[in-house]
Design a protein around this motif. Structure first.
Motif, PDB file in Angstrom:
ATOM      1  N   ARG A 134       0.871  -1.178   0.000  1.00 23.93           N
ATOM      2  CA  ARG A 134       0.000   0.000   0.000  1.00 23.93           C
ATOM      3  C   ARG A 134       0.910   1.231   0.000  1.00 23.93           C
ATOM      4  N   PHE A 135       0.516   2.247  -0.760  1.00 23.45           N
ATOM      5  CA  PHE A 135       1.284   3.491  -0.716  1.00 23.45           C
ATOM      6  C   PHE A 135       0.446   4.679  -1.134  1.00 23.45           C
ATOM      7  N   VAL A 136       0.912   5.843  -0.713  1.00 27.19           N
ATOM      8  CA  VAL A 136       0.389   7.129  -1.170  1.00 27.19           C
ATOM      9  C   VAL A 136       1.612   7.934  -1.589  1.00 27.19           C
ATOM     10  N   GLY A 137       1.615   8.404  -2.849  1.00 29.51           N
ATOM     11  CA  GLY A 137       2.717   9.210  -3.360  1.00 29.51           C
ATOM     12  C   GLY A 137       2.313  10.668  -3.449  1.00 29.51           C
ATOM     13  N   ARG A 138       3.183  11.545  -2.949  1.00 31.28           N
ATOM     14  CA  ARG A 138       2.893  12.978  -2.921  1.00 31.28           C
ATOM     15  C   ARG A 138       4.053  13.771  -3.519  1.00 31.28           C
ATOM     16  N   LEU A 139       3.742  14.988  -3.902  1.00 29.40           N
ATOM     17  CA  LEU A 139       4.743  15.919  -4.413  1.00 29.40           C
ATOM     18  C   LEU A 139       4.955  17.037  -3.396  1.00 29.40           C
ATOM     19  N   ASN A 140       6.147  17.592  -3.357  1.00 26.80           N
ATOM     20  CA  ASN A 140       6.459  18.775  -2.545  1.00 26.80           C
ATOM     21  C   ASN A 140       6.378  18.532  -1.040  1.00 26.80           C
ATOM     22  N   GLY A 141       6.497  17.293  -0.583  1.00 30.23           N
ATOM     23  CA  GLY A 141       6.472  17.005   0.849  1.00 30.23           C
ATOM     24  C   GLY A 141       5.381  16.008   1.209  1.00 30.23           C
ATOM     25  N   PHE A 142       5.415  15.523   2.443  1.00 25.41           N
ATOM     26  CA  PHE A 142       4.469  14.507   2.881  1.00 25.41           C
ATOM     27  C   PHE A 142       3.040  15.033   3.039  1.00 25.41           C
ATOM     28  N   ASP A 143       2.861  16.351   2.999  1.00 28.58           N
ATOM     29  CA  ASP A 143       1.513  16.912   3.037  1.00 28.58           C
ATOM     30  C   ASP A 143       1.134  17.523   1.687  1.00 28.58           C
ATOM     31  N   GLY A 144       1.934  17.269   0.657  1.00 28.39           N
ATOM     32  CA  GLY A 144       1.673  17.793  -0.686  1.00 28.39           C
ATOM     33  C   GLY A 144       0.563  17.040  -1.395  1.00 28.39           C
ATOM     34  N   PRO A 145       0.255  17.456  -2.625  1.00 27.84           N
ATOM     35  CA  PRO A 145      -0.820  16.821  -3.373  1.00 27.84           C
ATOM     36  C   PRO A 145      -0.491  15.381  -3.769  1.00 27.84           C
ATOM     37  N   ILE A 146      -1.494  14.518  -3.706  1.00 28.79           N
ATOM     38  CA  ILE A 146      -1.331  13.108  -4.077  1.00 28.79           C
ATOM     39  C   ILE A 146      -1.290  13.000  -5.594  1.00 28.79           C
ATOM     40  N   PHE A 147      -0.249  12.327  -6.108  1.00 27.65           N
ATOM     41  CA  PHE A 147      -0.177  12.078  -7.547  1.00 27.65           C
ATOM     42  C   PHE A 147      -0.412  10.607  -7.876  1.00 27.65           C
ATOM     43  N   ASP A 148      -0.326   9.726  -6.880  1.00 26.99           N
ATOM     44  CA  ASP A 148      -0.537   8.296  -7.100  1.00 26.99           C
ATOM     45  C   ASP A 148      -0.792   7.626  -5.756  1.00 26.99           C
ATOM     46  N   SER A 149      -1.627   6.589  -5.753  1.00 28.02           N
ATOM     47  CA  SER A 149      -1.825   5.796  -4.539  1.00 28.02           C
ATOM     48  C   SER A 149      -2.447   4.460  -4.921  1.00 28.02           C
ATOM     49  N   THR A 150      -2.197   3.469  -4.093  1.00 30.60           N
ATOM     50  CA  THR A 150      -2.780   2.158  -4.342  1.00 30.60           C
ATOM     51  C   THR A 150      -4.290   2.210  -4.167  1.00 30.60           C
ATOM     52  N   TYR A 151      -4.762   3.064  -3.279  1.00 29.85           N
ATOM     53  CA  TYR A 151      -6.212   3.202  -3.099  1.00 29.85           C
ATOM     54  C   TYR A 151      -6.855   3.688  -4.404  1.00 29.85           C
ATOM     55  N   LEU A 152      -6.274   4.717  -5.023  1.00 27.62           N
ATOM     56  CA  LEU A 152      -6.823   5.232  -6.283  1.00 27.62           C
ATOM     57  C   LEU A 152      -6.765   4.172  -7.374  1.00 27.62           C
ATOM     58  N   ARG A 153      -5.656   3.453  -7.463  1.00 28.22           N
ATOM     59  CA  ARG A 153      -5.532   2.396  -8.469  1.00 28.22           C
ATOM     60  C   ARG A 153      -6.587   1.315  -8.251  1.00 28.22           C
ATOM     61  N   GLY A 154      -6.803   0.942  -6.981  1.00 25.59           N
ATOM     62  CA  GLY A 154      -7.736  -0.125  -6.653  1.00 25.59           C
ATOM     63  C   GLY A 154      -9.186   0.226  -6.901  1.00 25.59           C
ATOM     64  N   GLN A 155      -9.530   1.499  -6.794  1.00 24.86           N
ATOM     65  CA  GLN A 155     -10.921   1.914  -6.972  1.00 24.86           C
ATOM     66  C   GLN A 155     -11.429   1.654  -8.389  1.00 24.86           C
ATOM     67  N   ARG A 156     -10.519   1.494  -9.335  1.00 26.79           N
ATOM     68  CA  ARG A 156     -10.921   1.248 -10.721  1.00 26.79           C
ATOM     69  C   ARG A 156     -11.007  -0.239 -11.047  1.00 26.79           C
ATOM     70  N   LYS A 157     -10.746  -1.095 -10.067  1.00 22.36           N
ATOM     71  CA  LYS A 157     -10.792  -2.545 -10.297  1.00 22.36           C
ATOM     72  C   LYS A 157     -12.024  -3.140  -9.622  1.00 22.36           C
ATOM     73  N   PRO A 158     -12.521  -4.258 -10.159  1.00 22.07           N
ATOM     74  CA  PRO A 158     -13.741  -4.858  -9.609  1.00 22.07           C
ATOM     75  C   PRO A 158     -13.650  -5.222  -8.128  1.00 22.07           C
ATOM     76  N   ASN A 159     -12.492  -5.718  -7.665  1.00 17.52           N
ATOM     77  CA  ASN A 159     -12.407  -6.147  -6.260  1.00 17.52           C
ATOM     78  C   ASN A 159     -12.074  -5.000  -5.312  1.00 17.52           C
ATOM     79  N   LYS A 160     -11.770  -3.815  -5.837  1.00 19.48           N
ATOM     80  CA  LYS A 160     -11.524  -2.599  -5.050  1.00 19.48           C
ATOM     81  C   LYS A 160     -10.420  -2.754  -4.003  1.00 19.48           C
ATOM     82  N   ALA A 161      -9.399  -3.533  -4.279  1.00 19.45           N
ATOM     83  CA  ALA A 161      -8.295  -3.703  -3.328  1.00 19.45           C
ATOM     84  C   ALA A 161      -7.566  -2.377  -3.137  1.00 19.45           C
TER      85      ALA A 161
END
Length: 161
Positions: free
Chosen positions: A57-84
């Motif tokens: 599991r990960f959340v990727g951000r720009l400009n620091g740990f409180d910066g905008p999210i550019f990628d995450s496993t949650y976002l990737r999973g939301q587009r799949k049938p099992n929603k992992a």
């Protein structure tokens, strides 16, 4: 003459042993454990090595740990049938997991959570080309080549050591 260290390389025995103690890999990935994970010593406990299949599991951000999210496993999973909310990845083999993330994962044990700062040269395409962030992320537009990335990461499971 000094030998170049290949991207994705972490010396054996180098892994997180104390919460809050920052580790820097030879290629410049900075990892700080928040939770160490298992204290087991089997191949399935970690730390993982090149070629291992993992759930991450990960959340990727720009400009620091409180910066905008550019990628995450949650976002990737939301587009799949099992929603992992995790991905399955093969260390140093899967092109969807860049070498910097591979180095961070090699510092972890199963159940471990931490923060990683990834130098741009170890990001996607080894920092040579701009790339699109996740279309559902907070960051809209291209992520610049060679940009430092900030990840919150969890090693969920080692499927195949």
């Amino acid at each position: 003459m000094e030998q170049e260290i290949p991207p994705g390389y972490v010396p054996g025995g180098l892994f997180a042993k104390k919460v809050g103690e920052k580790i820097t890999t030879p290629n410049g990935v900075i990892y700080e454990p928040i939770e160490l994970g298992t204290d087991g010593n089997s191949n399935r406990d970690g730390p993982p090595r090149s070629g291992a299949n993992l759930e991450v599991r990960f959340v990727g951000r720009l400009n620091g740990f409180d910066g905008p999210i550019f990628d995450s496993t949650y976002l990737r999973g939301q587009r799949k049938p099992n929603k992992a909310d995790f991905i399955e990845a093969r260390i140093n083999v899967d092109p969807g997991v860049h070498k910097g993330m591979c180095e961070a994962l090699k510092l972890m044990k199963v159940g471990g959570k931490g923060r990683a700062i990834i130098p741009g040269a170890l990001s996607y395409s080894e920092g040579k080309t701009d790339y699109e962030g996740d279309e559902d992320g907070e960051y809209k537009g291209k992520v610049k080549a060679d940009q430092t990335l900030y990840y919150e990461v969890e090693l969920v499971r080692i499927i195949k050591p």
